[in-house]
Design a protein around this motif. Structure first.
Motif, short mmCIF file in Angstrom:
data_model
loop_
_atom_site.label_atom_id
_atom_site.label_comp_id
_atom_site.label_asym_id
_atom_site.label_seq_id
_atom_site.Cartn_x
_atom_site.Cartn_y
_atom_site.Cartn_z
N LEU A 298 -4.18 44.35 -46.07
CA LEU A 298 -5.06 44.45 -44.90
C LEU A 298 -5.01 45.84 -44.28
CD1 LEU A 298 -4.40 40.98 -43.26
CD2 LEU A 298 -6.62 41.81 -44.09
N LEU A 299 -3.82 46.43 -44.22
CA LEU A 299 -3.70 47.79 -43.70
C LEU A 299 -4.43 48.79 -44.59
CD1 LEU A 299 0.03 47.97 -42.51
CD2 LEU A 299 -2.03 47.87 -41.10
N ALA A 300 -4.34 48.59 -45.90
CA ALA A 300 -5.02 49.49 -46.83
C ALA A 300 -6.53 49.45 -46.61
CB ALA A 300 -4.66 49.13 -48.27
N VAL A 301 -7.07 48.23 -46.43
CA VAL A 301 -8.51 48.09 -46.19
C VAL A 301 -8.87 48.70 -44.84
CG1 VAL A 301 -10.38 46.44 -45.80
CG2 VAL A 301 -8.71 46.04 -47.62
N GLY A 302 -8.06 48.43 -43.81
CA GLY A 302 -8.35 48.96 -42.49
C GLY A 302 -8.32 50.48 -42.44
N VAL A 303 -7.36 51.08 -43.14
CA VAL A 303 -7.23 52.54 -43.13
C VAL A 303 -8.35 53.20 -43.92
CG1 VAL A 303 -5.79 54.46 -43.94
CG2 VAL A 303 -4.74 52.53 -42.75
N THR A 304 -8.67 52.66 -45.10
CA THR A 304 -9.66 53.30 -45.97
C THR A 304 -11.10 53.05 -45.54
OG1 THR A 304 -9.57 51.38 -47.47
CG2 THR A 304 -8.13 53.25 -47.98
N MET A 305 -11.37 51.88 -44.96
CA MET A 305 -12.76 51.53 -44.65
C MET A 305 -13.10 51.68 -43.17
SD MET A 305 -13.40 48.18 -47.10
CE MET A 305 -15.10 48.08 -46.56
N TYR A 306 -12.09 51.52 -42.29
CA TYR A 306 -12.41 51.48 -40.87
C TYR A 306 -11.60 52.47 -40.04
CZ TYR A 306 -14.45 47.15 -42.56
OH TYR A 306 -15.16 46.23 -43.28
N ASP A 307 -11.00 53.44 -40.69
CA ASP A 307 -10.26 54.51 -39.99
C ASP A 307 -9.19 53.97 -39.05
OD1 ASP A 307 -11.79 56.54 -41.21
OD2 ASP A 307 -13.39 56.24 -39.74
N LEU A 308 -8.53 52.89 -39.47
CA LEU A 308 -7.44 52.35 -38.67
C LEU A 308 -6.32 53.38 -38.60
CD1 LEU A 308 -6.44 49.65 -37.28
CD2 LEU A 308 -5.16 49.25 -39.39
N ARG A 309 -5.81 53.60 -37.41
CA ARG A 309 -4.74 54.59 -37.22
C ARG A 309 -3.38 53.91 -37.30
NH1 ARG A 309 -8.72 56.07 -33.61
NH2 ARG A 309 -7.75 54.83 -31.95
N LEU A 310 -2.58 54.35 -38.25
CA LEU A 310 -1.22 53.83 -38.37
C LEU A 310 -0.33 54.47 -37.32
CD1 LEU A 310 -0.76 53.86 -42.27
CD2 LEU A 310 -1.46 51.95 -40.80
N PRO A 311 0.75 53.79 -36.92
CA PRO A 311 1.65 54.38 -35.93
C PRO A 311 2.17 55.74 -36.38
CG PRO A 311 2.18 52.07 -36.30
CD PRO A 311 1.17 52.44 -37.33
N SER A 312 2.25 56.67 -35.47
CA SER A 312 2.70 58.03 -35.80
C SER A 312 4.16 58.27 -35.43
CB SER A 312 1.83 59.06 -35.08
OG SER A 312 1.87 58.86 -33.67
N ASP A 313 4.81 57.26 -34.85
CA ASP A 313 6.21 57.44 -34.48
C ASP A 313 7.01 56.20 -34.83
OD1 ASP A 313 5.28 55.62 -32.64
OD2 ASP A 313 5.54 56.91 -30.89
N ALA A 314 8.33 56.34 -34.75
CA ALA A 314 9.22 55.24 -35.12
C ALA A 314 9.08 54.05 -34.16
CB ALA A 314 10.67 55.72 -35.14
N ALA A 315 8.79 54.33 -32.90
CA ALA A 315 8.66 53.26 -31.91
C ALA A 315 7.51 52.31 -32.27
CB ALA A 315 8.44 53.85 -30.52
N GLY A 316 6.40 52.87 -32.74
CA GLY A 316 5.27 52.04 -33.13
C GLY A 316 5.60 51.14 -34.31
N TRP A 317 6.28 51.69 -35.30
CA TRP A 317 6.65 50.90 -36.47
C TRP A 317 7.71 49.87 -36.11
CZ3 TRP A 317 3.64 50.36 -40.30
CH2 TRP A 317 2.83 51.41 -40.75
N LEU A 318 8.59 50.21 -35.17
CA LEU A 318 9.60 49.25 -34.73
C LEU A 318 8.93 48.05 -34.04
CD1 LEU A 318 12.56 48.49 -34.35
CD2 LEU A 318 12.56 49.79 -32.22
N THR A 319 7.93 48.34 -33.20
CA THR A 319 7.18 47.25 -32.56
C THR A 319 6.49 46.39 -33.61
OG1 THR A 319 6.81 48.56 -30.56
CG2 THR A 319 5.33 46.69 -30.93
N PHE A 320 5.87 47.04 -34.57
CA PHE A 320 5.21 46.31 -35.66
C PHE A 320 6.21 45.41 -36.37
CE2 PHE A 320 4.35 46.00 -40.21
CZ PHE A 320 3.10 45.40 -40.20
N ALA A 321 7.40 45.92 -36.66
CA ALA A 321 8.41 45.18 -37.42
C ALA A 321 8.87 43.94 -36.67
CB ALA A 321 9.60 46.08 -37.74
#
Length: 270
Positions: free
Chosen positions: A126-149
């Motif tokens: 789903l992230l791959a589709v969101g990033v490639t087709m809809y310009d979804l922005r992935l977290p740019s810092d560790a805090a964002g990925w920690l929240t995701f986790a």
């Protein structure tokens, strides 16, 4: 000469072996694999194509991506796990397993670990589709990925426990899919997956906030939409402390339901 019996494997090692077995069974069923992974992706592509544009400065496609990630996690945990266990119970597999030396905890550990792997693959697609087709922005810092986790882990755990508990509702293997799928579909509509909370009637939004899916989606939106998307939330903010609290409470509640309702035998066997 006295023969010393080999020590039994640990519950963890048996659980890992069981998880490997569950994954082999899952990936051998090609129809199930395609449906599990393709269903949320097809919905994302359809909704992203139909409802193009922005909402309060946030891309509608990105909004759907964040919501469908939450729905995908609950799908592989609550829905798929609940249906699978119900079918195994009605076919007598659980009864046979309960009569073996395998610790019962290892069975559930294997199920949850296999769901974890499938959930990671689902989210990655789903992230791959969101990033490639809809310009979804992935977290740019560790805090964002920690929240995701932690949202992912808490949401997946709550979904697994609810799936195990719901598996006892089905009266037969034929009814398992309908009994568990219907609540899942309703939850998606009242939890902000397809319709933002600010467009739902207040009473329906309140119902959605009772269940874990709405909080899981809210947590994922905080990761991928950032502050721009906070205005779309019912409270005007992401309330991550409440997200953690509600998901944690559902884990506790789901565990209690599992301990009080789970059956190893089908209803006809008593």
């Amino acid at each position: 000469m006295t023969t010393v019996a080999a020590p039994m494997p640990s519950t963890l090692s048996i659980g890992l072996s069981r998880a490997a077995y569950e994954l082999k069974v899952f990936f051998r069923e090609k129809d199930q694999v395609v449906f599990t992974f393709a269903f949320p992706i097809v919905f994302l592509v359809l909704l992203g194509s139909i409802f193009a544009g922005t909402m309060e400065g946030v891309s509608v496609s990105q909004l759907y991506t964040a919501g469908l990630i939450g729905a995908g996690v609950l799908s592989v945990s609550m829905q798929n796990l609940g249906i699978t266990i119900a079918i195994e119970r009605e076919q007598g597999m659980l009864k046979r397993l309960s009569g073996t030396p395998m610790p019962r905890t290892a069975y559930f550990l294997g199920k949850i670990l296999s769901v974890l792997v499938i959930g990671v693959v689902e989210v990655a697609l789903l992230l791959a589709v969101g990033v490639t087709m809809y310009d979804l922005r992935l977290p740019s810092d560790a805090a964002g990925w920690l929240t995701f986790a932690w949202v992912f882990v808490l949401g997946l755990t709550a979904g697994c426990l609810l799936g195990i508990a719901l598996s006892s509702l089905a009266r037969s293997d034929k009814s398992a899919s309908a009994v568990i799928t219907l609540p899942f579909i309703v939850l998606q509509f009242v939890s902000g997956v397809y319709i933002p909370f600010n467009q739902l009637p207040d009473w329906l939004a309140t119902v959605g906030y009772v269940f874990p899916l709405s909080w899981m989606c809210q947590g994922f939106r905080s990761v991928f939409l950032g502050e721009a998307g906070a205005v779309l939330e019912r409270s005007g903010g992401y309330e991550l402390d409440r997200v953690a609290l509600v998901l944690g409470l559902w884990i506790i509640g789901g565990l209690v339901l599992c301990l009080t309702t789970f059956r190893w035998k089908s209803r006809r066997e008593g």
